[in-house]
Design an enzyme around this catalytic site. Structure first.
Site, PDB file in Angstrom:
ATOM      1  N   ARG A  86       0.797  -1.228   0.000  1.00  0.00           N
ATOM      2  CA  ARG A  86       0.000   0.000   0.000  1.00  0.00           C
ATOM      3  C   ARG A  86       0.829   1.277   0.000  1.00  0.00           C
ATOM      4  O   ARG A  86       0.282   2.366   0.115  1.00  0.00           O
ATOM      5  CB  ARG A  86      -0.945   0.002   1.217  1.00  0.00           C
ATOM      6  CG  ARG A  86      -1.987  -1.096   1.157  1.00  0.00           C
ATOM      7  CD  ARG A  86      -2.813  -1.169   2.429  1.00  0.00           C
ATOM      8  NE  ARG A  86      -3.758  -2.263   2.332  1.00  0.00           N
ATOM      9  CZ  ARG A  86      -3.439  -3.545   2.571  1.00  0.00           C
ATOM     10  NH1 ARG A  86      -2.208  -3.855   2.918  1.00  0.00           N
ATOM     11  NH2 ARG A  86      -4.342  -4.487   2.452  1.00  0.00           N
ATOM     12  N   HIS A 132      -0.379 -15.077   8.084  1.00  0.00           N
ATOM     13  CA  HIS A 132      -0.873 -15.180   6.710  1.00  0.00           C
ATOM     14  C   HIS A 132      -0.144 -16.230   5.885  1.00  0.00           C
ATOM     15  O   HIS A 132      -0.337 -16.318   4.678  1.00  0.00           O
ATOM     16  CB  HIS A 132      -0.774 -13.813   6.022  1.00  0.00           C
ATOM     17  CG  HIS A 132      -1.619 -12.763   6.678  1.00  0.00           C
ATOM     18  ND1 HIS A 132      -1.352 -11.416   6.597  1.00  0.00           N
ATOM     19  CD2 HIS A 132      -2.727 -12.871   7.465  1.00  0.00           C
ATOM     20  CE1 HIS A 132      -2.263 -10.739   7.267  1.00  0.00           C
ATOM     21  NE2 HIS A 132      -3.106 -11.599   7.810  1.00  0.00           N
ATOM     22  N   GLN A 164       3.393   5.799   6.686  1.00  0.00           N
ATOM     23  CA  GLN A 164       2.034   6.226   6.361  1.00  0.00           C
ATOM     24  C   GLN A 164       1.160   6.184   7.598  1.00  0.00           C
ATOM     25  O   GLN A 164       1.432   5.453   8.555  1.00  0.00           O
ATOM     26  CB  GLN A 164       1.441   5.309   5.289  1.00  0.00           C
ATOM     27  CG  GLN A 164       2.151   5.358   3.947  1.00  0.00           C
ATOM     28  CD  GLN A 164       1.591   4.327   2.987  1.00  0.00           C
ATOM     29  OE1 GLN A 164       1.573   3.140   3.284  1.00  0.00           O
ATOM     30  NE2 GLN A 164       1.134   4.780   1.827  1.00  0.00           N
TER      31      GLN A 164
END
Length: 400
Positions: free
Chosen positions: A74, A188, A338
């Protein structure tokens, strides 16, 4: 052997295997950097928090692997960000030429060239196999496995870090070979790991597993069972696709570790994938744990009393009274360029590259310049040689 003849290229190859999924969260947000003075002050504060905490857990994301050549998802040049940018360009072009067939055909050709060029650029990256752990990977493994004098304890076996939780599939934590599996929760999946669903034995490969979504890999269990070697179950990959549930034991253990934690460090993660992103709130004492995690016996001798769960808690388990957890909670720290959805609740937010923060933090914690042995040896083995207990790495932890 059944070892693949080629290697998939980095995160882009992994992402291409995922099914289509529209809700990838905010992508391409601007990256911000703290001023030099602010960063120095924040790292000093982080070191103070580390010294105050008696139990610290780390949650890592793709941002800690970018310096190894692995793209994030992202960031400004992330995989999902570039995907969204390409889709926007295609939509704009189609609007401009929607009534002109000739121009539409020309536009389609340009689109194919652009996609081909984009795929070609990712092939210049090293493979997951050749990628090496970053300074951050090595520092985290060192802090977990090397005891150090702790100002708040007389116990010389105290460690600065106690558990590591990762959302990354790149296997770089596993390449820091000193990190025990029972102190690493992988949420994950791992591109180098396949496991037996029958006996839960994990097999760590020195090549990438080519399937995704917990599918059969074409190999069979050779080390599991009772007696060892008697299990012949069909192995599956551990990489989650979008709709797959988190691995039960790793997920429950992650919640327990975060509930025990006095401090949680969130490094290089946007915290936008749930439920993993919400783990940081357990560092404040305000988060929730699943019912299964509420039944785990904690190392301190207590249970998850005082931590909200999604089921009614009984007063006793196995005839023993539940004990309160230590009341001290220092919250969570975010190190990410971010903004994240959890910034407002953080004790501290640091806007800097994770490697820069960890390098200076190690110095603040009293480690000399020689702490980093840079273990470059990749001890991964072939398909017949290594298996691990896929549940916890401990023989006495059973999956109920």
């Amino acid at each position: 052997t059944n070892q693949p003849q080629h290697q998939h290229k980095m995160s882009a190859g992994y992402a291409e295997r995922l099914k289509e999924y529209p809700n990838k969260g905010k992508c391409g947000l601007p990256e911000n950097y703290d001023t030099s003075r602010s960063l120095s002050s924040k790292i000093s504060t982080l070191a103070q928090l580390m010294n105050q905490s008696c139990y610290t857990v780390v949650l890592t994301g793709a941002g800690i692997s970018t310096s190894a050549g692995i793209p994030d998802f992202r960031g400004p040049n992330g995989i999902w960000t570039r995907e969204q940018q390409r889709l926007m360009k295609v939509k704009k072009k189609r609007k401009r030429v929607e009534n002109n067939d000739d121009q539409s055909e020309q536009n389609d050709n340009e689109q194919q060239q652009q996609q081909s060029s984009s795929k070609g650029s990712s092939s210049n990256s090293p493979s997951f196999v050749t990628a090496q752990p970053t300074l951050t990977h090595r520092a985290l493994a060192h802090l977990i496995t090397n005891n150090t004098p702790h100002p708040n304890h007389n116990n010389k076996n105290q460690y600065y870090l106690h558990h590591l939780i990762t959302q990354n599939i790149d296997g770089l934590h596993g390449k820091t070979t000193s990190l025990p599996r029972n102190q690493l929760s992988i949420l994950h999946g791992d591109i180098f790991t396949e496991k037996c669903p029958t006996c839960h034995k994990e097999y760590i490969r020195n090549y990438e597993i080519s399937t995704i979504g917990l599918q059969p890999t074409g190999r069979y269990c050779t080390l599991g069972g009772d007696p060892p070697g008697s299990c012949t179950g069909a192995l599956i990959d551990t990489l989650l696709d979008w709709e797959d549930a988190l691995p039960e034991v790793d997920w429950e253990r992650s919640q327990v570790e975060c509930a025990k934690a006095e401090l949680i460090l969130c490094l290089g993660t946007s915290l936008r994938i749930e439920p993993a992103g919400g783990l940081c709130t357990l560092g404040t004492g305000l988060g929730y744990v699943d019912a299964g995690a509420a039944e785990w016996d904690l190392d301190c001798g207590g249970y998850l009393d005082g931590v909200a769960t999604n089921k009614k808690k009984s007063k006793k388990k196995n005839g023993r009274k539940r004990q309160q957890l230590p009341p001290k909670k220092l919250g969570y720290v975010i190190v990410n360029l971010q903004e994240t959805p959890y910034d407002d609740g953080a004790t501290l937010v640091i806007r800097a590259k994770v490697d820069d923060v960890m390098e200076r933090l190690m110095s603040k914690l009293g480690y000399g310049s020689d702490w980093d042995g840079k273990d470059d040896d990749d001890d991964r083995v072939d398909e017949h040689e290594q298996g691990q207990d896929g549940k916890n790495g401990d023989d006495d932890d059973d999956e109920d």
